[in-house]
Design an enzyme around this catalytic site. Structure first.
Site, PDB file in Angstrom:
ATOM      1  CG  LEU A 144      -1.717   3.262  -4.081  1.00  0.00           C
ATOM      2  CD1 LEU A 144      -0.713   4.410  -3.998  1.00  0.00           C
ATOM      3  CD2 LEU A 144      -2.951   3.710  -4.836  1.00  0.00           C
ATOM      4  CG  ASP A 145      -2.083  -1.568  -9.551  1.00  0.00           C
ATOM      5  OD1 ASP A 145      -2.678  -2.350  -8.789  1.00  0.00           O
ATOM      6  OD2 ASP A 145      -2.575  -1.110 -10.598  1.00  0.00           O
ATOM      7  CE  LYS A 146       7.731  -4.048  -8.651  1.00  0.00           C
ATOM      8  NZ  LYS A 146       8.386  -5.214  -9.317  1.00  0.00           N
ATOM      9  CB  THR A 148       0.043   2.989  -8.914  1.00  0.00           C
ATOM     10  OG1 THR A 148      -0.466   2.397 -10.112  1.00  0.00           O
ATOM     11  CG2 THR A 148      -0.725   4.278  -8.642  1.00  0.00           C
ATOM     12  NE  ARG A 255      -2.301  -0.539 -15.007  1.00  0.00           N
ATOM     13  CZ  ARG A 255      -1.571  -1.589 -14.635  1.00  0.00           C
ATOM     14  NH1 ARG A 255      -1.562  -1.967 -13.357  1.00  0.00           N
ATOM     15  NH2 ARG A 255      -0.881  -2.260 -15.522  1.00  0.00           N
TER      16      ARG A 255
END
Length: 337
Positions: A144-146, A148, A255
């Protein structure tokens, strides 16, 4: 202990080198650093031409240009365990499911060599962590993105890693894997349910940003369902709560896709920067909650998969974290004009 010192290198482009790729010119001048390493340094913003930061390895140099590169000090070859709290949802001898908080980077990389989920997992799991992902990504099957938050599964054995990776590679097409995300987006999609399809690739002008492209890139499909509008009725919808299901797993997919259809995520300063004015029109309480959020409004709320060792169907759900819950409530209770 003194901090390691960066190495600074600079050259002036010769007439004979004019028009050559930036990464190639640098690798010819500094043989001790590989071309692939220079490519990474350029993409990380470590190279300038006459004082301008260049992020494209394919940039064509000009005669007389002064090229400067800043090489970070070497980092440990293997990450070390760190005592970082983990929100463990499920754990057995084969795998571990965690609820990742926003702000936690998944694996070590440029600018984040410590304090990552991998560092926490090494400390928690010790030698049982799968090594297939490599020394910097042990056990990591997906990420997961930082900024998120939400559910992630990590393999503790090589066999579990192989089994989970197979399911993630199929992206749910065989019915084994299920992933859903809660997202707050600007405005209201035209349909209450829909599918966004569009190949995703890195932007040529900004390698840190992804975009839907007409040619090239990798196929990506996102299905969405609108769960709630704000305001709930009457007037123009300022924002919507949507649930997104992934049929593929591309970088920044939700996104990028939601921004592509004109509904970027609240708080997303990369893909929703053009909606800063919309944030200023929110009622006071909602605007303050969005400012306090400080990240894209995205949470991995559902994760289901087939246990790679037992074949058991596992399904986990995660409620909205406090910051997103606060924002949703602020939008619900706002006094709309």
């Amino acid at each position: 202990m003194d901090e390691p010192i960066r190495q600074e290198h600079s050259i002036t482009v010769a007439d004979a080198e004019a028009g050559a790729r930036l990464d190639r010119v640098l690798s010819l001048h500094f043989a001790e650093i590989s071309r692939s390493r220079f490519k990474a340094l350029i993409e990380e913003g470590m190279v300038t031409a006459d004082g301008r930061t260049i992020v494209e390895p394919s940039y064509r140099v000009k005669p007389g240009e002064r090229l400067a590169v800043s090489v970070p000090p070497p980092v440990p070859a293997e990450p070390e365990g760190e005592d970082i709290a983990l929100a463990i949802v499920h754990e057995d001898e084969h795998l571990i499911v965690i609820d990742k908080p926003a702000g936690l980077v998944v694996h070590p990389g440029a600018g984040n060599w410590t304090g990552t989920l991998v560092n926490a997992l090494i400390a928690h799991c010790g030698d049982s962590l799968s090594g297939i992902g490599g020394v910097r990504r042990p056990g990591i099957v997906h990420r997961l993105d930082k900024d998120t938050s939400g559910l992630m599964v990590v393999a503790k054995t090589d066999a579990a890693h192989a089994g989970l990776s197979e399911q993630f590679a199929a992206h749910g097409r065989d019915g084994r894997l299920e992933r859903a995300y809660a997202a707050l987006v600007w405005g209201a999609p035209k349909r209450m349910t829909g599918t966004v399809e569009g190949n995703i690739a890195r932007k040529e002008t900004n390698r840190q940003k992804m975009a839907v492209t007409a040619t090239g890139g990798r196929h990506a499909t996102t299905r969405y369902r609108v769960a709630e509008h704000f305001p709930p009725s009457g007037g123009k919808t300022a924002a919507s709560l949507v649930q997104c299901h992934l049929e593929t797993g591309r970088t920044h997919q939700i996104r990028v896709h939601m921004a592509h259809i004109g509904h970027p995520l609240l708080g997303d300063m990369i893909y929703g920067a053009g909606f800063a004015a919309s944030a200023r029109t929110l009622p006071d309480g909602a605007r303050k909650a969005l400012e306090e959020l400080g990240r894209q409004a995205l949470h991995a709320e559902l994760l289901g998969f087939e246990h790679p060792a037992t074949g058991e169907r596992l399904r986990f759900e995660s409620a909205l974290p406090e910051d997103l819950h606060h924002l949703v409530n602020a939008l619900r209770l706002a006094r709309w004009n």
